[in-house]
Design a protein around this motif. Structure first.
Motif, PDB file in Angstrom:
ATOM      1  N   ASN A   1      -6.738   4.747   8.711  1.00 18.19           N
ATOM      2  CA  ASN A   1      -5.754   3.819   8.133  1.00 18.19           C
ATOM      3  C   ASN A   1      -4.346   3.987   8.711  1.00 18.19           C
ATOM      4  O   ASN A   1      -3.350   3.917   7.983  1.00 18.19           O
ATOM      5  CB  ASN A   1      -5.684   3.982   6.611  1.00 18.19           C
ATOM      6  CG  ASN A   1      -7.042   3.988   5.963  1.00 18.19           C
ATOM      7  OD1 ASN A   1      -7.952   3.286   6.397  1.00 18.19           O
ATOM      8  ND2 ASN A   1      -7.208   4.766   4.905  1.00 18.19           N
ATOM      9  N   GLN A   2      -4.233   4.171  10.024  1.00 11.78           N
ATOM     10  CA  GLN A   2      -2.926   4.349  10.645  1.00 11.78           C
ATOM     11  C   GLN A   2      -2.388   3.038  11.230  1.00 11.78           C
ATOM     12  O   GLN A   2      -3.147   2.172  11.656  1.00 11.78           O
ATOM     13  CB  GLN A   2      -3.009   5.376  11.775  1.00 11.78           C
ATOM     14  CG  GLN A   2      -3.289   6.797  11.324  1.00 11.78           C
ATOM     15  CD  GLN A   2      -3.138   7.782  12.474  1.00 11.78           C
ATOM     16  OE1 GLN A   2      -2.232   8.607  12.487  1.00 11.78           O
ATOM     17  NE2 GLN A   2      -4.028   7.695  13.441  1.00 11.78           N
ATOM     18  N   ILE A   3      -1.073   2.930  11.251  1.00 13.44           N
ATOM     19  CA  ILE A   3      -0.399   1.853  11.969  1.00 13.44           C
ATOM     20  C   ILE A   3       0.704   2.486  12.812  1.00 13.44           C
ATOM     21  O   ILE A   3       1.336   3.457  12.397  1.00 13.44           O
ATOM     22  CB  ILE A   3       0.177   0.775  11.036  1.00 13.44           C
ATOM     23  CG1 ILE A   3       1.224   1.363  10.092  1.00 13.44           C
ATOM     24  CG2 ILE A   3      -0.920   0.087  10.257  1.00 13.44           C
ATOM     25  CD1 ILE A   3       1.935   0.311   9.257  1.00 13.44           C
ATOM     26  N   LEU A   4       0.925   1.937  14.010  1.00 15.44           N
ATOM     27  CA  LEU A   4       1.913   2.472  14.935  1.00 15.44           C
ATOM     28  C   LEU A   4       2.886   1.375  15.326  1.00 15.44           C
ATOM     29  O   LEU A   4       2.468   0.249  15.603  1.00 15.44           O
ATOM     30  CB  LEU A   4       1.211   3.059  16.160  1.00 15.44           C
ATOM     31  CG  LEU A   4       2.066   3.827  17.174  1.00 15.44           C
ATOM     32  CD1 LEU A   4       1.225   4.911  17.852  1.00 15.44           C
ATOM     33  CD2 LEU A   4       2.635   2.892  18.238  1.00 15.44           C
TER      34      LEU A   4
ATOM     35  N   PRO B   1      -7.766   1.617   3.165  1.00 11.51           N
ATOM     36  CA  PRO B   1      -7.835   0.651   4.278  1.00 11.51           C
ATOM     37  C   PRO B   1      -7.025  -0.608   3.973  1.00 11.51           C
ATOM     38  O   PRO B   1      -6.897  -1.011   2.816  1.00 11.51           O
ATOM     39  CB  PRO B   1      -9.331   0.339   4.375  1.00 11.51           C
ATOM     40  CG  PRO B   1     -10.016   1.499   3.732  1.00 11.51           C
ATOM     41  CD  PRO B   1      -9.104   1.954   2.638  1.00 11.51           C
ATOM     42  N   THR B   2      -6.476  -1.212   5.006  1.00 14.88           N
ATOM     43  CA  THR B   2      -5.702  -2.441   4.854  1.00 14.88           C
ATOM     44  C   THR B   2      -6.297  -3.529   5.752  1.00 14.88           C
ATOM     45  O   THR B   2      -7.183  -3.263   6.558  1.00 14.88           O
ATOM     46  CB  THR B   2      -4.229  -2.228   5.247  1.00 14.88           C
ATOM     47  OG1 THR B   2      -4.138  -2.116   6.684  1.00 14.88           O
ATOM     48  CG2 THR B   2      -3.667  -0.969   4.611  1.00 14.88           C
ATOM     49  N   GLU B   3      -5.773  -4.733   5.612  1.00 16.27           N
ATOM     50  CA  GLU B   3      -6.173  -5.843   6.482  1.00 16.27           C
ATOM     51  C   GLU B   3      -5.090  -6.140   7.515  1.00 16.27           C
ATOM     52  O   GLU B   3      -5.046  -7.216   8.106  1.00 16.27           O
ATOM     53  CB  GLU B   3      -6.469  -7.083   5.642  1.00 16.27           C
ATOM     54  CG  GLU B   3      -7.677  -6.931   4.729  1.00 16.27           C
ATOM     55  CD  GLU B   3      -8.023  -8.190   3.968  1.00 16.27           C
ATOM     56  OE1 GLU B   3      -7.188  -9.124   3.929  1.00 16.27           O
ATOM     57  OE2 GLU B   3      -9.123  -8.246   3.395  1.00 16.27           O
ATOM     58  N   ILE B   4      -4.228  -5.169   7.748  1.00 14.17           N
ATOM     59  CA  ILE B   4      -3.168  -5.319   8.747  1.00 14.17           C
ATOM     60  C   ILE B   4      -3.789  -5.420  10.139  1.00 14.17           C
ATOM     61  O   ILE B   4      -4.728  -4.691  10.461  1.00 14.17           O
ATOM     62  CB  ILE B   4      -2.200  -4.119   8.682  1.00 14.17           C
ATOM     63  CG1 ILE B   4      -1.456  -4.123   7.338  1.00 14.17           C
ATOM     64  CG2 ILE B   4      -1.201  -4.158   9.838  1.00 14.17           C
ATOM     65  CD1 ILE B   4      -0.630  -2.886   7.084  1.00 14.17           C
TER      66      ILE B   4
ATOM     67  N   TYR C   1       0.840  -1.194   0.000  1.00 16.07           N
ATOM     68  CA  TYR C   1       0.000   0.000   0.000  1.00 16.07           C
ATOM     69  C   TYR C   1       0.876   1.245   0.000  1.00 16.07           C
ATOM     70  O   TYR C   1       1.989   1.244   0.525  1.00 16.07           O
ATOM     71  CB  TYR C   1      -0.905   0.034   1.241  1.00 16.07           C
ATOM     72  CG  TYR C   1      -1.926  -1.069   1.288  1.00 16.07           C
ATOM     73  CD1 TYR C   1      -3.170  -0.920   0.698  1.00 16.07           C
ATOM     74  CD2 TYR C   1      -1.641  -2.276   1.930  1.00 16.07           C
ATOM     75  CE1 TYR C   1      -4.112  -1.927   0.736  1.00 16.07           C
ATOM     76  CE2 TYR C   1      -2.582  -3.293   1.975  1.00 16.07           C
ATOM     77  CZ  TYR C   1      -3.812  -3.114   1.369  1.00 16.07           C
ATOM     78  OH  TYR C   1      -4.748  -4.124   1.406  1.00 16.07           O
ATOM     79  N   LYS C   2       0.362   2.324  -0.577  1.00 22.02           N
ATOM     80  CA  LYS C   2       1.041   3.610  -0.561  1.00 22.02           C
ATOM     81  C   LYS C   2       0.717   4.354   0.738  1.00 22.02           C
ATOM     82  O   LYS C   2      -0.383   4.250   1.271  1.00 22.02           O
ATOM     83  CB  LYS C   2       0.615   4.458  -1.758  1.00 22.02           C
ATOM     84  CG  LYS C   2       1.245   4.040  -3.074  1.00 22.02           C
ATOM     85  CD  LYS C   2       2.737   4.354  -3.093  1.00 22.02           C
ATOM     86  CE  LYS C   2       3.341   4.112  -4.462  1.00 22.02           C
ATOM     87  NZ  LYS C   2       4.792   4.419  -4.491  1.00 22.02           N
TER      88      LYS C   2
END
Length: 210
Positions: free
Chosen positions: A75-78, A23-26, A4-5
């Motif tokens: 759509n954030q990841i930390l 959105p991702t499936e992470i 993903y970008k």
């Protein structure tokens, strides 16, 4: 591998928070590979949180992540990332990649369930493909229903059995378009790999709850 970008990046208190354009499936605990964002963001990291709001740092007493609930950012990841603080900035050149491969069951378990042995190399290849398809489909359906499962260890015997049954249905349908292949002139009726009993064992098709 799915890529993903990025849409933004930020680093505070040795924790990076980046967002993606879609959105991702992470999921929590998943390993992701970040690229084209520059040091120290680039690398492979473990996801610690999936914030819905603007990240503002870490509580000095409890170690909990702090957020500004007035600023929603999707759509954030930390993840943990050691380096100098970087203020929130939009950036669309970065990438976030991850591989979501479930390994709950094996081809051997499908063959044992069916009570057969493979006759050719093509059989072996196909039953392995069925096991892979069943694993990833079962994982994805449970994820869609709100479960947080390990990719490597089945949540329980019920889910394992359901996944084996699903993979066996795929294998038995070899050569067929919408039903099990058969030489019988009489129709056997339609079949469905995702049968009610499989759904029951997987615990899917239930309302997602908070």
């Amino acid at each position: 591998m799915t890529t993903y970008k990025t849409a933004s990046k930020q680093l505070l208190s040795n924790y990076a928070c980046i967002s993606t354009l879609e959105p991702t499936e992470i999921v929590l605990g998943q390993s992701v590979t970040v690229g084209s964002l520059g040091a120290p963001f680039n690398g492979t990291f473990t996801v610690l949180a999936l914030p819905q709001y603007s990240y503002v740092g870490v509580d000095g007493d409890t170690g909990e992540f702090l957020y500004n609930t007035a600023g929603a950012i999707p759509n954030q990841i930390l993840f943990a990332c050691t380096g100098d603080d970087v203020e929130f900035v939009k950036i669309f050149t970065g990438t976030v990649a991850y591989t979501q491969t479930c390994t709950w069951i094996t081809a051997a378990q499908i063959l044992t369930y069916l009570g057969i042995a493979t006759a050719t190399a093509d059989d072996t290849t196909f039953v392995t493909q069925c096991a892979s398809a069943a694993n990833n489909f079962a994982y994805r359906r449970r994820q869609e229903c709100g479960y947080f499962d390990s990719l490597t260890t089945s949540p329980g015997g019920d889910v394992t059995l359901a996944t084996i049954m699903l993979g066996s249905a795929y294998y038995r349908q070899r050569g067929g378009i919408s039903d099990f292949a058969s030489f019988d002139g009489m129709s056997a009726g339609s079949t469905n790999g995702l049968s009610p009993i499989v759904k029951q064992l997987l615990g899917v098709d239930r309302p997602q709850v908070a």
